[in-house]
Design an enzyme around this catalytic site. Sequence first.
Site, PDB file in Angstrom:
ATOM      1  N   LYS A   1       0.825  -1.197   0.000  1.00 40.04           N
ATOM      2  CA  LYS A   1       0.000   0.000   0.000  1.00 40.04           C
ATOM      3  C   LYS A   1       0.863   1.253   0.000  1.00 40.04           C
ATOM      4  O   LYS A   1       1.966   1.248   0.562  1.00 40.04           O
ATOM      5  CB  LYS A   1      -0.884   0.033   1.259  1.00 40.04           C
ATOM      6  CG  LYS A   1      -1.938  -1.044   1.364  1.00 40.04           C
ATOM      7  CD  LYS A   1      -2.677  -0.931   2.691  1.00 40.04           C
ATOM      8  CE  LYS A   1      -3.736  -2.002   2.864  1.00 40.04           C
ATOM      9  NZ  LYS A   1      -4.898  -1.780   1.998  1.00 40.04           N
TER      10      LYS A   1
ATOM     11  N   ARG B   1     -10.234 -11.592   2.166  1.00 43.75           N
ATOM     12  CA  ARG B   1     -11.093 -12.673   1.652  1.00 43.75           C
ATOM     13  C   ARG B   1     -10.370 -14.009   1.687  1.00 43.75           C
ATOM     14  O   ARG B   1     -11.016 -15.058   1.767  1.00 43.75           O
ATOM     15  CB  ARG B   1     -11.557 -12.315   0.244  1.00 43.75           C
ATOM     16  CG  ARG B   1     -10.470 -12.196  -0.782  1.00 43.75           C
ATOM     17  CD  ARG B   1     -10.885 -11.397  -2.003  1.00 43.75           C
ATOM     18  NE  ARG B   1     -10.964  -9.972  -1.722  1.00 43.75           N
ATOM     19  CZ  ARG B   1     -11.307  -9.053  -2.617  1.00 43.75           C
ATOM     20  NH1 ARG B   1     -11.596  -9.417  -3.863  1.00 43.75           N
ATOM     21  NH2 ARG B   1     -11.358  -7.782  -2.291  1.00 43.75           N
TER      22      ARG B   1
END
Length: 458
Positions: free
Chosen positions: A238, A312
């Site tokens: 990120k 996920r």
Amino acid sequence: MSPLIERKSGKRIVIPIETVDMAGMPAAEGRLDAVHRQWLISTAFRPTPGAILVLPDASGAIARILVGVDRADPIAALGSLPSRLPEGLYELAAESVIEDRDLLALGWALGAYRFDRYRARARPPAQLVVDAATLRSVQPVIDATTQVRDLVNTPTEDMGPEHLAAAIRAHAEEHKAKVQEWVGDELLAANFPTIHAVGRASHRAPRMIELTWGKNSNPKLVIIGKGVCFDTGGLDIKPSDGMRWMKKDMGGAAHAIALAGLVMQARLPVRLTLLVPAVENAIAGNAMRPGDVIKTRAGHTVEVDNTDAEGRLVLCDAIAYAVEQAPDLIIDFATLTGAARVALGPELPALFTNRDQLADHVIGSAELVGDPLWRLPLWRPYRRMLESYVADFANAGPSRHAGAVTAALYLERFIPETQNWMHLDTYSWNDTDRPAHPRGGEAQGLRAFYRFLSERYS
């Protein structure tokens, strides 16, 4: 010091607070004496939400307080007052235009919250005097909300996977529940490969934490929380602004832990399983790579398109494990996608479910307790956005469209058609201070789901 105090007999100076709005202002003004009516005129008070008028008595002490409110938002009505009013005891006046005293008291307590683990608090909050019934009704929810906020606000150095496990064990000890953990390479031996893959690069071992409670004969309820204690994004790292607040990426786990605590405290007639896959998504030589293919617990092969779509991955093995128990209902909480925030903003969690009836019920509960949710669709044609040419499907794809939907569709691949399932994509954070919602970690959907479960399993 607790922001709420039970009403007791005895002589104590308690200052009444009257909630007012434009419709109720004429009646409120009519109850004032001539001096206070003149004070109202002199101060040009208008009952806009959050406006305060302090009415003095003849000696200069506070005699009464008028506060402007929005009747549609009772949680916020008193939410700024604990820090704005002088220290002392206050109570709700009988003439208040908002009648739901539980929600008013809840808002007061939520607004009094401060995360002061690392610094001294400037001053104690003002206290609201409430009756015993109100205190019994709202205190468990206040405590659960405080736990969510504290867990999310705590920096990762003091809130790693082992600390989430400790919070779960504290609930287990209080409610005589059982806890099992799979740590490090035990995850591979127990067939939790995606949890291991996401967390193996951290100096803190990844783990799967399971709490079980209740009679085997009761309906099975599984609550799952995404416990990514810090998310660098992995090798798809990120940027600094995207990483700054990633201590909150375990917000789903915080919600799941607090909700499980509420279920056990209320002794709902369920066989409860709490599952928290707890990891740090870190960077090291053994970090998972874009293009890796992982065989999941359910047997599906997943291509890692993006290492920053890690939530996920940890959830899918937990969901597969939950499905093996054939429960009545699976609920998962996760700070899963920025796309949900783009679609709905920071205050409105995105609800996904494979049952219309469940959606209607929990959204109705949300409206009753002032804890809003918004349903987004499981639009299955978008499964094509997760296609892979080397595996059964990928964890992400090249398109930035419908990111919250495709993330939910990924999770749904692990849910059989016969299984009741609900997924909440929650921000778990307040970017700024609002009445009853101080900046920092936040419980979003907690009260709604607690009300829903209390009704479903009553």
